[in-house]
Scaffold this active site. Sequence first.
Site, PDB file in Angstrom:
ATOM      1  CB  ILE A  69      42.435  26.646  33.608  1.00  0.00           C
ATOM      2  CG1 ILE A  69      43.029  26.816  32.195  1.00  0.00           C
ATOM      3  CG2 ILE A  69      42.155  27.966  34.295  1.00  0.00           C
ATOM      4  CD1 ILE A  69      42.081  27.459  31.203  1.00  0.00           C
ATOM      5  CD  GLU A 101      36.719  28.209  43.884  1.00  0.00           C
ATOM      6  OE1 GLU A 101      35.555  28.173  44.295  1.00  0.00           O
ATOM      7  OE2 GLU A 101      37.674  27.703  44.489  1.00  0.00           O
ATOM      8  CE1 TYR A 138      39.204  31.863  33.233  1.00  0.00           C
ATOM      9  CE2 TYR A 138      39.266  32.930  35.364  1.00  0.00           C
ATOM     10  CZ  TYR A 138      39.684  31.929  34.515  1.00  0.00           C
ATOM     11  OH  TYR A 138      40.582  30.988  34.947  1.00  0.00           O
TER      12      TYR A 138
END
EC number: 2.3.1.266
Length: 148
Positions: A69, A103, A115
């Site tokens: 991303i 990750e 996150y």
Amino acid sequence: MNTISSLETTDLPAAYHIEQRAHAFPWSEKTFASNQGERYLNFQLTQNGKMAAFAITQVVLDEATLFNIAVDPDYQRQGLGRALLEHLIDELEKRGVATLWLEVRASNAAAIALYESLGFNEATIRRNYYPTTDGREDAIIMALPISM
């Protein structure tokens, strides 16, 4: 105006340009090309018609892994990464995916905070996983339960 749509093969040059600008150790063009196809759920976010962010996710059965991303540095800190992730999570839930994995570099505090704010939890650590300019750094493996 922000629009989220599928990341198509024709969009890869623009995504690759963002990748080069956003990551110190970017993927190669070959890696980009190999992460396309029916087992992938890839999105782009455009702002006023220009790609500002992308996400590349592999789906296998009831699990998905966010492989990459990136938000163009010119568009960071505007909530675009969050919007893209929320869209991805919604789409995965519609497909019955139970868990989204990712990750992240241990040094990427902004991404980790994002996150965690979305409900991801640390699952484990891969020691010395990522290259750095002066050695290696750990990867934090995170998981988000989506649906059961």
